[in-house]
Design a protein around this motif. Structure first.
Motif, PDB file in Angstrom:
ATOM      1  N   LEU A   1      13.198   2.211  10.318  1.00 36.50           N
ATOM      2  CA  LEU A   1      11.851   2.588   9.928  1.00 36.50           C
ATOM      3  C   LEU A   1      11.527   2.113   8.519  1.00 36.50           C
ATOM      4  O   LEU A   1      10.430   1.585   8.252  1.00 36.50           O
ATOM      5  N   LEU A   2      12.467   2.268   7.586  1.00 35.52           N
ATOM      6  CA  LEU A   2      12.254   1.826   6.217  1.00 35.52           C
ATOM      7  C   LEU A   2      11.970   0.326   6.163  1.00 35.52           C
ATOM      8  O   LEU A   2      11.049  -0.121   5.463  1.00 35.52           O
ATOM      9  N   GLY A   3      12.722  -0.455   6.910  1.00 36.12           N
ATOM     10  CA  GLY A   3      12.500  -1.903   6.926  1.00 36.12           C
ATOM     11  C   GLY A   3      11.117  -2.253   7.437  1.00 36.12           C
ATOM     12  O   GLY A   3      10.470  -3.170   6.917  1.00 36.12           O
ATOM     13  N   GLY A   4      10.639  -1.498   8.450  1.00 32.87           N
ATOM     14  CA  GLY A   4       9.298  -1.748   8.964  1.00 32.87           C
ATOM     15  C   GLY A   4       8.223  -1.403   7.954  1.00 32.87           C
ATOM     16  O   GLY A   4       7.243  -2.146   7.780  1.00 32.87           O
ATOM     17  N   ILE A   5       8.379  -0.270   7.261  1.00 29.59           N
ATOM     18  CA  ILE A   5       7.391   0.140   6.258  1.00 29.59           C
ATOM     19  C   ILE A   5       7.356  -0.853   5.098  1.00 29.59           C
ATOM     20  O   ILE A   5       6.272  -1.276   4.653  1.00 29.59           O
ATOM     21  N   GLU A   6       8.518  -1.239   4.601  1.00 29.12           N
ATOM     22  CA  GLU A   6       8.549  -2.166   3.467  1.00 29.12           C
ATOM     23  C   GLU A   6       7.982  -3.521   3.851  1.00 29.12           C
ATOM     24  O   GLU A   6       7.298  -4.172   3.047  1.00 29.12           O
ATOM     25  N   TRP A   7       8.234  -3.968   5.094  1.00 27.41           N
ATOM     26  CA  TRP A   7       7.642  -5.237   5.530  1.00 27.41           C
ATOM     27  C   TRP A   7       6.119  -5.122   5.612  1.00 27.41           C
ATOM     28  O   TRP A   7       5.384  -6.027   5.224  1.00 27.41           O
ATOM     29  N   ALA A   8       5.638  -3.987   6.102  1.00 28.54           N
ATOM     30  CA  ALA A   8       4.191  -3.790   6.210  1.00 28.54           C
ATOM     31  C   ALA A   8       3.527  -3.709   4.841  1.00 28.54           C
ATOM     32  O   ALA A   8       2.399  -4.174   4.651  1.00 28.54           O
ATOM     33  N   ILE A   9       4.205  -3.128   3.864  1.00 27.85           N
ATOM     34  CA  ILE A   9       3.672  -3.060   2.497  1.00 27.85           C
ATOM     35  C   ILE A   9       3.509  -4.461   1.926  1.00 27.85           C
ATOM     36  O   ILE A   9       2.556  -4.742   1.190  1.00 27.85           O
ATOM     37  N   GLY A  10       4.400  -5.366   2.268  1.00 26.00           N
ATOM     38  CA  GLY A  10       4.324  -6.736   1.775  1.00 26.00           C
ATOM     39  C   GLY A  10       4.650  -6.842   0.311  1.00 26.00           C
ATOM     40  O   GLY A  10       5.591  -6.216  -0.180  1.00 26.00           O
ATOM     41  N   ASP A  11       3.834  -7.625  -0.421  1.00 24.60           N
ATOM     42  CA  ASP A  11       4.126  -7.853  -1.844  1.00 24.60           C
ATOM     43  C   ASP A  11       3.651  -6.703  -2.725  1.00 24.60           C
ATOM     44  O   ASP A  11       3.822  -6.738  -3.946  1.00 24.60           O
ATOM     45  N   GLY A  12       3.042  -5.692  -2.128  1.00 23.51           N
ATOM     46  CA  GLY A  12       2.637  -4.514  -2.888  1.00 23.51           C
ATOM     47  C   GLY A  12       1.334  -4.656  -3.641  1.00 23.51           C
ATOM     48  O   GLY A  12       0.896  -3.714  -4.308  1.00 23.51           O
ATOM     49  N   LYS A  13       0.680  -5.820  -3.528  1.00 23.68           N
ATOM     50  CA  LYS A  13      -0.593  -5.996  -4.217  1.00 23.68           C
ATOM     51  C   LYS A  13      -1.690  -5.216  -3.509  1.00 23.68           C
ATOM     52  O   LYS A  13      -1.634  -5.010  -2.292  1.00 23.68           O
ATOM     53  N   PRO A  14      -2.697  -4.772  -4.234  1.00 27.70           N
ATOM     54  CA  PRO A  14      -3.781  -4.027  -3.593  1.00 27.70           C
ATOM     55  C   PRO A  14      -4.478  -4.875  -2.527  1.00 27.70           C
ATOM     56  O   PRO A  14      -4.541  -6.103  -2.631  1.00 27.70           O
ATOM     57  N   VAL A  15      -5.002  -4.219  -1.510  1.00 25.96           N
ATOM     58  CA  VAL A  15      -5.760  -4.940  -0.491  1.00 25.96           C
ATOM     59  C   VAL A  15      -7.055  -5.466  -1.108  1.00 25.96           C
ATOM     60  O   VAL A  15      -7.566  -4.915  -2.091  1.00 25.96           O
ATOM     61  N   ASP A  16      -7.565  -6.540  -0.528  1.00 34.90           N
ATOM     62  CA  ASP A  16      -8.748  -7.208  -1.082  1.00 34.90           C
ATOM     63  C   ASP A  16      -9.874  -7.174  -0.054  1.00 34.90           C
ATOM     64  O   ASP A  16      -9.929  -8.003   0.864  1.00 34.90           O
ATOM     65  N   PHE A  17     -10.775  -6.220  -0.199  1.00 33.13           N
ATOM     66  CA  PHE A  17     -11.892  -6.115   0.741  1.00 33.13           C
ATOM     67  C   PHE A  17     -12.935  -7.212   0.520  1.00 33.13           C
ATOM     68  O   PHE A  17     -13.857  -7.343   1.317  1.00 33.13           O
ATOM     69  N   GLY A  18     -12.770  -8.001  -0.526  1.00 31.93           N
ATOM     70  CA  GLY A  18     -13.676  -9.121  -0.749  1.00 31.93           C
ATOM     71  C   GLY A  18     -13.190 -10.420  -0.157  1.00 31.93           C
ATOM     72  O   GLY A  18     -13.860 -11.448  -0.281  1.00 31.93           O
ATOM     73  N   ALA A  19     -12.036 -10.395   0.522  1.00 34.00           N
ATOM     74  CA  ALA A  19     -11.488 -11.619   1.108  1.00 34.00           C
ATOM     75  C   ALA A  19     -12.380 -12.135   2.229  1.00 34.00           C
ATOM     76  O   ALA A  19     -13.104 -11.369   2.886  1.00 34.00           O
ATOM     77  N   GLU A  20     -12.329 -13.449   2.464  1.00 35.61           N
ATOM     78  CA  GLU A  20     -13.162 -14.049   3.502  1.00 35.61           C
ATOM     79  C   GLU A  20     -12.776 -13.569   4.894  1.00 35.61           C
ATOM     80  O   GLU A  20     -13.564 -13.679   5.832  1.00 35.61           O
ATOM     81  N   THR A  21     -11.559 -13.077   5.047  1.00 38.05           N
ATOM     82  CA  THR A  21     -11.110 -12.613   6.363  1.00 38.05           C
ATOM     83  C   THR A  21     -11.721 -11.276   6.751  1.00 38.05           C
ATOM     84  O   THR A  21     -11.585 -10.844   7.899  1.00 38.05           O
ATOM     85  N   VAL A  22     -12.395 -10.603   5.806  1.00 41.65           N
ATOM     86  CA  VAL A  22     -12.897  -9.248   6.039  1.00 41.65           C
ATOM     87  C   VAL A  22     -14.337  -9.307   6.540  1.00 41.65           C
ATOM     88  O   VAL A  22     -15.198  -9.923   5.912  1.00 41.65           O
ATOM     89  N   MET A  23     -14.586  -8.658   7.678  1.00 39.97           N
ATOM     90  CA  MET A  23     -15.954  -8.615   8.184  1.00 39.97           C
ATOM     91  C   MET A  23     -16.808  -7.741   7.260  1.00 39.97           C
ATOM     92  O   MET A  23     -16.317  -6.804   6.627  1.00 39.97           O
ATOM     93  N   PRO A  24     -18.110  -8.043   7.161  1.00 43.47           N
ATOM     94  CA  PRO A  24     -18.979  -7.273   6.264  1.00 43.47           C
ATOM     95  C   PRO A  24     -19.069  -5.812   6.698  1.00 43.47           C
ATOM     96  O   PRO A  24     -18.888  -5.476   7.867  1.00 43.47           O
ATOM     97  N   GLU A  25     -19.352  -4.971   5.719  1.00 45.54           N
ATOM     98  CA  GLU A  25     -19.587  -3.572   6.031  1.00 45.54           C
ATOM     99  C   GLU A  25     -20.858  -3.425   6.856  1.00 45.54           C
ATOM    100  O   GLU A  25     -21.815  -4.185   6.697  1.00 45.54           O
ATOM    101  N   GLU A  26     -20.851  -2.422   7.752  1.00 42.96           N
ATOM    102  CA  GLU A  26     -22.024  -2.207   8.595  1.00 42.96           C
ATOM    103  C   GLU A  26     -23.272  -1.926   7.777  1.00 42.96           C
ATOM    104  O   GLU A  26     -24.374  -2.346   8.128  1.00 42.96           O
ATOM    105  N   ASN A  27     -23.108  -1.213   6.679  1.00 47.28           N
ATOM    106  CA  ASN A  27     -24.293  -0.815   5.915  1.00 47.28           C
ATOM    107  C   ASN A  27     -24.916  -1.970   5.142  1.00 47.28           C
ATOM    108  O   ASN A  27     -25.931  -1.798   4.463  1.00 47.28           O
TER     109      ASN A  27
END
Length: 647
Positions: free
Chosen positions: A239-265
Motif C-alpha cells: 500500500l505504501l508503494g502505491g501511495i508514494e507512486w501516486a504522490i509522484g514528485d510531490g509538487k502541487p497539482v496544476d489546475f491551469g495545465a492544458e490537460t485540465v478541462m475548464p470549470e463549469e462555471n
C-alpha cells in the motif's frame, strides 16, 4: 563594522534561506483518504485510515481523512497530491464533485483505490477507466479465503518487496470492464481459492495494477477487505508503494495545465437567436460576427455587439432527400481575402458543391463563386449527405459527405443490396427487376473511387483550385481518390478540429438494426469519433469500431452473392470470418483493400505523438429486443479504423 553593513550581513542568510524555500523546497505531500459509502460498509475502513495515518507519519506525507464529498472542489483538492478511495461503495459524488475530481487528476493528481473502490460509481465511465475495472462478485461461504498471488511486475515500488508466490488471506474480487491499458502488478491464481464448482480460471488474472491516466496517476489493489490486512507488514508495504507512486514528485497539482478541462462555471448559456429554420453550421467571421447557414438556403450573420441577426442572402438549393445548404467555413485569412466556403446541393443537377465566395461586410458576391469540388449524388432516395466544412491549423480544408444511401429497407442489416435491373427502384417495396443501388452503401462509402461516405482533405489555392496535402489515405490515384482522408463512413455529419492537438473529430449517427443474428451490431448509436491519421472506418461492413455490422443481405435481397469474408475497406489482409461477412462489391469501382498511409497527417503535425487509434464515444438507447446486445461472431475486418487497431 557600521550598522548598515551589520544589517546587510544578517539579511543575506535570510534571503538565501527564503530563496531556497521559494525555488527548491517541495512542500510536504498531502493525501486525502476518502471513505464514503452508499452501499456495503467494510469493517476494515477505520483500521485502514489509522494504518495510512501511521504510514504518513513514518514516511513523510500528511494524511487527512473524510467522508464529506463537499471537499471535492478545486479549492480543497488543490491542497492534496493524491486521493485515496478506501473501500468506497456506490454513488458517492454528485455531478459537480465528479467534475472537480476529474479535473484534479487532469491537473496531475494521484489516485489510490483500495478494495471496494472498484464497487463505486458504476454509472461514471471516466471513473471506470480510472479505477481500471468494476467489481462483479467474490466467492461466498466463506467469502474470505486463502489464495496465492504472483508478482507480474517486480520493478514497481508497491511490489518490489513482495515474495513470489505470495500466499495470503483476503476476499478475492472478480471484475468486469477491465481497462486494457493498465499495467498489471499482481495476478491471483483462482485455482488456489475457488472450488471446482465455482469454475476457477485456469490462468492467473489481474488483481492489482497501475497506469498514468488523463494527466494523472492511478493505482489500484483489490486487497484489503479484512481489518487484519492493515496490520500485515507485506500488505502495508504494498500500500505504501502505491501511495508514494501516486504522490509522484510531490509538487502541487496544476489546475491551469492544458490537460485540465475548464470549470463549469466558466460557461454561460446565452440565447442569441431563436425560431431558426434548420440551422446547419456556423463559424466566426471576426470576434463580433458569427455566420451561420440554414438548410433551406438562408445565410445569416449574427452581430454579437448589436445582438441582431441579418439574413444576407438566400441560395437556390435542392432541399429534398436531406439535401440543401449544408455547411460553412471561414477562410483562416478572411480579414485579408474575405473568402468563405459553402457546401450546398445544386438546385438542378444531382451534385453537392463545395464552393468559395467573396463576402465583403454583409454582402455576398454570388458572381465570385469558385467551385472547388462537385460530388455526384443520387436523388432517387434519401439519405445521408453530410456536408460539414472545417479548416485545420495548416490551411487544409476538411469536407464531409454521407454515403447517400437509404438504410430503411435492409431489415436492420447493413445497407447492402446488389440487385440489378433496367431502372432504379421507386421505393422500399419496389424490388422486381429494378436497380437497388440507392439502398447499397458499397457504391459509396466502401468505394475508393467515390467521394461519398468520406471525409475529404484538400488545400484550397488562390485561383479557386486545390492541391492534395501530404498524408491523405491514397497516394496513387489508381487505388483511390487522393482527396480521401477518412472513408467507410455512414454520415459524418459535423466536423471539428482540436486546435491544440490537431485531431479531427466528427459526429455521426449509427445504425439501428432490429433483427436477431449472430453478426448483428444491434445498437442504435450516436457516435463522436477522433482521428489523428487518415483511415478507413470500414463501412458498411463495420460500424466504425472493429465490431461487425450485419453484412448478410437482408431477406429481401437474397439475390446478392454469397458472402465469404469481411471487406471491402481493410488496411491489412483479412482473416477468415463467419459467412455473414462480404467480399468486395460489384458496385464498387475501387480497390478492395485500403492501404496503410505512408505519412502522418499534417492536421496533427504540431500535435503530441499519438498512435493512430480512433476514439469513439457511443450513446446507446435501451434495447427493445430480448436478443443479446453483443455479437460473438468476429465479423469485422482487421482495419485501423473506428476504435480499432494502431497502424
Amino acid at each position: 563594522m557600521n550598522k548598515k553593513t551589520l544589517l546587510l550581513s544578517s539579511l543575506v542568510p535570510l534571503l538565501l534561506v527564503g530563496a531556497y524555500f521559494l525555488f527548491f523546497h517541495t512542500p510536504t505531500p498531502r493525501v486525502l483518504v476518502f471513505s464514503k459509502t452508499e452501499g456495503y460498509r467494510h469493517a476494515s475502513i477505520e483500521p485502514g485510515i489509522e494504518a495510512i495515518r501511521r504510514l504518513g507519519a513514518e514516511h513523510g506525507f500528511e494524511v487527512e481523512a473524510t467522508e464529506d464529498a463537499a471537499l471535492f472542489n478545486q479549492r480543497d483538492l488543490a491542497r492534496f497530491n493524491a486521493v485515496v478511495f478506501l473501500s468506497t461503495t456506490g454513488d458517492i459524488l454528485d455531478d459537480a464533485q465528479q467534475i472537480a475530481f476529474a479535473r484534479f487528476i487532469q491537473a496531475g493528481g494521484g489516485f489510490v483505490g483500495i478494495h471496494a473502490a472498484s464497487d463505486t460509481e458504476y454509472g461514471w465511465p471516466w471513473y471506470g477507466r480510472l479505477i481500471g475495472g468494476y467489481f462483479t462478485s467474490h466467492p461466498g461461504n466463506p467469502n474470505v479465503r486463502e489464495g496465492t498471488l504472483h508478482v507480474a511486475d517486480a520493478s514497481h515500488p508497491s511490489t518490489e518487496h513482495l515474495p513470489d508466490p505470495w500466499v495470503r488471506t483476503d476476499e478475492w474480487y472478480d471484475f468486469r470492464d477491465r481497462n486494457p491499458d493498465v499495467h498489471v502488478l499482481l495476478n491471483i491464481d483462482e485455482t488456489t481459492y475457488k472450488r471446482a464448482d465455482e469454475h476457477p480460471a485456469p490462468a492467473p488474472r489481474p488483481i492489482a495494477w497501475y497506469h498514468e491516466f488523463d494527466g494523472g496517476r492511478a493505482w489500484y489493489t483489490a486487497l484489503g477487505h479484512t481489518a487484519e490486512s492493515f496490520a500485515e507488514p507485506l500488505f502495508l508495504e504494498h500500500l505504501l508503494g502505491g501511495i508514494e507512486w501516486a504522490i509522484g514528485d510531490g509538487k502541487p497539482v496544476d489546475f491551469g495545465a492544458e490537460t485540465v478541462m475548464p470549470e463549469e462555471n466558466r460557461f454561460t448559456k446565452t440565447v442569441m437567436d431563436q425560431n431558426l429554420n434548420e440551422p446547419m453550421e456556423l463559424d466566426f467571421l471576426d470576434p463580433d460576427r458569427i455566420i451561420f447557414v440554414e438548410r433551406k438556403g438562408a445565410i445569416k450573420i449574427h452581430d454579437l455587439q448589436a445582438g441582431r441577426t441579418e439574413t444576407i442572402a438566400t441560395l437556390d438549393v435542392f432541399t429534398g432527400e436531406e439535401e440543401g445548404l449544408l455547411g460553412v467555413a471561414v477562410d483562416p485569412n478572411y480579414a485579408e481575402n474575405h473568402w468563405i466556403y459553402l457546401s450546398y446541393s445544386h438546385p438542378v443537377d444531382s451534385l453537392i458543391n463545395l464552393s468559395r465566395f467573396v463576402l465583403e461586410g454583409n454582402v455576398l458576391d454570388r458572381a465570385s463563386e469558385k467551385v472547388l469540388l462537385s460530388v455526384p449524388v443520387q436523388r432517387h432516395q434519401c439519405c445521408h449527405v453530410g456536408g460539414s466544412v472545417e479548416f485545420d491549423g495548416q490551411g487544409n480544408l476538411f469536407f464531409s459527405i454521407g454515403d447517400n444511401t437509404n438504410p430503411f429497407a435492409s431489415d436492420g442489416y447493413a445497407p447492402i443490396d446488389e440487385r440489378q435491373g433496367p431502372r432504379v427502384c421507386k421505393d422500399n417495396d419496389d424490388t422486381r427487376n429494378c436497380n437497388r443501388s440507392p439502398w447499397d452503401a458499397q457504391k459509396s462509402s466502401a468505394n475508393t473511387q467515390d467521394l461519398r461516405g468520406k471525409i475529404l482533405r484538400i488545400t484550397p489555392q488562390p485561383d479557386g483550385t486545390y492541391t492534395i496535402p501530404e498524408g491523405n489515405l491514397f497516394s496513387d490515384p489508381a487505388e483511390g481518390r487522393p482527396e480521401i482522408y477518412v472513408m467507410g463512413n455512414r454520415n459524418p455529419f459535423r466536423l471539428a478540429i482540436d486546435r491544440h492537438t490537431g485531431y479531427l473529430y466528427w459526429g455521426r449517427s449509427g445504425r439501428m438494426p432490429g433483427m436477431t443474428t449472430r453478426c448483428a451490431d444491434r445498437k442504435a448509436t450516436t457516435r463522436s469519433t477522433r482521428r489523428a491519421r487518415p483511415a478507413s472506418s470500414a463501412g458498411p461492413t463495420s460500424s466504425g469500431t472493429t465490431s461487425p455490422t450485419a453484412t448478410t443481405t437482408s431477406p429481401r435481397a437474397r439475390a446478392a452473392r454469397p458472402s465469404t469474408r469481411c471487406g471491402p475497406s481493410t488496411t491489412r489482409p483479412t482473416t477468415p470470418a463467419p459467412a455473414c461477412c462480404r467480399p468486395p462489391s460489384r458496385r464498387s469501382s475501387g480497390i478492395p483493400t485500403a492501404p496503410r498511409p505512408s505519412f502522418r497527417s499534417s492536421a496533427a503535425a504540431a500535435a503530441t505523438p499519438w498512435p493512430g487509434l480512433s476514439t469513439t464515444t457511443t450513446t446507446t438507447p435501451p434495447l427493445t429486443s430480448n436478443s443479446p446486445a453483443t455479437t460473438t461472431a468476429s465479423c469485422s475486418s482487421t482495419t485501423g479504423s473506428g476504435t480499432g487497431l494502431p497502424w
